[in-house]
Design a protein around this motif. Structure first.
Motif, short mmCIF file in Angstrom:
data_model
loop_
_atom_site.label_atom_id
_atom_site.label_comp_id
_atom_site.label_asym_id
_atom_site.label_seq_id
_atom_site.Cartn_x
_atom_site.Cartn_y
_atom_site.Cartn_z
N ASP A 105 12.43 133.13 166.95
CA ASP A 105 12.47 131.68 167.07
C ASP A 105 11.77 131.16 168.33
OD1 ASP A 105 14.53 132.78 168.61
OD2 ASP A 105 15.85 131.05 168.31
N VAL A 106 11.91 131.84 169.45
CA VAL A 106 11.25 131.39 170.69
C VAL A 106 9.74 131.43 170.53
CG1 VAL A 106 10.92 131.92 173.14
CG2 VAL A 106 13.21 132.04 172.14
N VAL A 107 9.23 132.50 169.97
CA VAL A 107 7.78 132.63 169.77
C VAL A 107 7.29 131.61 168.75
CG1 VAL A 107 5.97 134.17 168.92
CG2 VAL A 107 7.73 135.05 170.46
N ALA A 108 8.00 131.44 167.66
CA ALA A 108 7.59 130.47 166.63
C ALA A 108 7.59 129.05 167.19
CB ALA A 108 8.49 130.57 165.41
N VAL A 109 8.58 128.72 167.99
CA VAL A 109 8.64 127.38 168.59
C VAL A 109 7.49 127.21 169.59
CG1 VAL A 109 9.99 125.87 170.11
CG2 VAL A 109 11.09 127.03 168.18
N SER A 110 7.21 128.23 170.39
CA SER A 110 6.09 128.16 171.34
C SER A 110 4.77 127.94 170.61
CB SER A 110 6.00 129.43 172.17
OG SER A 110 7.15 129.60 172.93
N TYR A 111 4.56 128.70 169.54
CA TYR A 111 3.34 128.57 168.73
C TYR A 111 3.28 127.17 168.11
CZ TYR A 111 -0.09 129.75 165.09
OH TYR A 111 -1.19 129.79 164.27
N GLY A 112 4.41 126.69 167.59
CA GLY A 112 4.45 125.36 167.00
C GLY A 112 4.17 124.27 168.02
N CYS A 113 4.68 124.44 169.24
CA CYS A 113 4.39 123.46 170.30
C CYS A 113 2.90 123.45 170.62
CB CYS A 113 5.20 123.78 171.55
SG CYS A 113 6.95 123.38 171.39
N HIS A 114 2.28 124.61 170.62
CA HIS A 114 0.84 124.67 170.87
C HIS A 114 0.07 123.97 169.75
CE1 HIS A 114 -2.98 127.23 171.70
NE2 HIS A 114 -3.11 125.99 172.11
N LEU A 115 0.43 124.23 168.50
CA LEU A 115 -0.23 123.55 167.38
C LEU A 115 -0.03 122.04 167.48
CD1 LEU A 115 0.65 125.90 164.38
CD2 LEU A 115 -1.46 125.84 165.73
N THR A 116 1.17 121.62 167.88
CA THR A 116 1.46 120.19 168.02
C THR A 116 0.61 119.58 169.14
OG1 THR A 116 3.71 120.57 167.23
CG2 THR A 116 3.31 118.51 168.41
N MET A 117 0.44 120.32 170.22
CA MET A 117 -0.39 119.83 171.32
C MET A 117 -1.84 119.64 170.87
SD MET A 117 -1.15 121.52 175.07
CE MET A 117 -1.99 122.94 174.39
N ILE A 118 -2.37 120.60 170.14
CA ILE A 118 -3.74 120.49 169.63
C ILE A 118 -3.85 119.26 168.73
CG2 ILE A 118 -5.48 121.55 168.13
CD1 ILE A 118 -4.40 124.30 169.08
N ALA A 119 -2.91 119.12 167.81
CA ALA A 119 -2.94 117.99 166.88
C ALA A 119 -2.76 116.67 167.61
CB ALA A 119 -1.84 118.16 165.82
N GLY A 120 -1.90 116.64 168.62
CA GLY A 120 -1.67 115.42 169.38
C GLY A 120 -2.91 114.98 170.14
N LEU A 121 -3.60 115.93 170.79
CA LEU A 121 -4.84 115.60 171.49
C LEU A 121 -5.90 115.11 170.51
CD1 LEU A 121 -4.95 118.53 174.06
CD2 LEU A 121 -4.74 116.09 174.60
N ASN A 122 -5.99 115.75 169.36
CA ASN A 122 -6.95 115.33 168.34
C ASN A 122 -6.63 113.90 167.87
OD1 ASN A 122 -9.13 115.94 166.36
ND2 ASN A 122 -7.47 115.66 164.91
N ALA A 123 -5.36 113.62 167.63
CA ALA A 123 -4.97 112.28 167.18
C ALA A 123 -5.27 111.23 168.25
CB ALA A 123 -3.48 112.25 166.80
N LEU A 124 -5.01 111.56 169.51
CA LEU A 124 -5.30 110.63 170.59
C LEU A 124 -6.81 110.35 170.69
CD1 LEU A 124 -4.39 108.96 173.01
CD2 LEU A 124 -4.44 111.06 174.38
N LEU A 125 -7.61 111.39 170.53
CA LEU A 125 -9.06 111.20 170.55
C LEU A 125 -9.52 110.32 169.38
CD1 LEU A 125 -10.09 114.75 171.68
CD2 LEU A 125 -10.65 112.61 172.88
N TRP A 126 -8.92 110.51 168.21
CA TRP A 126 -9.24 109.65 167.07
C TRP A 126 -8.82 108.21 167.33
CZ3 TRP A 126 -12.43 109.41 163.27
CH2 TRP A 126 -12.96 110.56 162.71
N LEU A 127 -7.66 108.04 167.92
CA LEU A 127 -7.18 106.70 168.24
C LEU A 127 -8.18 105.99 169.16
CD1 LEU A 127 -4.79 104.75 167.83
CD2 LEU A 127 -3.76 105.76 169.85
N LEU A 128 -8.67 106.70 170.17
CA LEU A 128 -9.67 106.13 171.07
C LEU A 128 -10.99 105.85 170.36
CD1 LEU A 128 -8.96 108.32 174.23
CD2 LEU A 128 -8.37 105.90 173.89
N ALA A 129 -11.38 106.73 169.46
CA ALA A 129 -12.64 106.55 168.72
C ALA A 129 -12.55 105.37 167.76
CB ALA A 129 -13.00 107.82 167.95
#
Length: 189
Positions: A105-129
């Motif tokens: 669970d700790v590893v899966a949550v860490s991996y999921g947080c990383h995927l969420t961070m990537i998606a969040g940065l992508n969404a923010l960049l789209w919002l700015l675009a």
């Protein structure tokens, strides 16, 4: 932004190639392996590799679509793009950990947080675009993976084996993106 596009192609290419770096090597077997030995050794790392490779591919497509949609950007947007690319560079690290301990669970949550961070940065960049333009489909295709990765990460706290299936739903953002591109024929996809 053209230099950023060239840099991003290199970063995505290297990161996607390095995803396979942590796969077990043939020398990890004392003798020729049986089918069950192969499954035990390679199943988890290959599942992690496939998820990460497809996720990276989706974000590469989104990144290029965004750069085509908004070919110019401020220094702040360029800096945010570099942070986004840094999150991609780190994907092989969390993928290696997830491939080895996918059901923890700790590893899966860490991996999921990383995927969420990537998606969040992508969404923010789209919002700015998309500032000043009305393209809800494009914004929806950028926000959808964030929602899916947050949900999958929350599920990883209690059921890490289920989280991987939830994260795969993020691939639905490709469908939303393709629909948006078809509705906007004047915009490059």
């Amino acid at each position: 932004m053209r230099r950023l596009e060239a840099l991003s192609n290199t970063i995505f290419g290297v990161a996607m190639t390095l995803l396979a770096y942590d796969l077990p090597k043939a020398r990890s077997f004392a003798s020729a392996p049986s089918w069950i030995d192969l499954v035990r050794t390679y199943a988890q790392p290959i599942i992690a590799l496939m998820i990460s490779f497809i996720v990276a591919g989706l974000f590469w497509l989104s990144h290029h679509r965004r750069l085509a949609f908004a070919p110019e950007g401020s220094r702040g947007v360029v800096f945010l793009n570099l942070l986004f690319l840094l999150s991609i560079v780190l994907l092989p690290v969390t993928n290696g950990l997830y491939g080895a301990y996918r059901l923890d669970d700790v590893v899966a949550v860490s991996y999921g947080c990383h995927l969420t961070m990537i998606a969040g940065l992508n969404a923010l960049l789209w919002l700015l675009a998309l500032r000043g333009s009305h393209h809800p489909e494009l914004l929806a295709s950028a926000v959808f993976p964030v929602v899916v990765f947050v949900l999958g990460t929350a599920i990883a706290f209690v059921a890490p084996a289920i989280a991987q299936y939830i994260w795969c739903l993020a691939f639905g953002s490709m469908v939303v993106g393709w629909v948006a591109a078809r509705r906007q024929p004047s915009q490059p996809s």
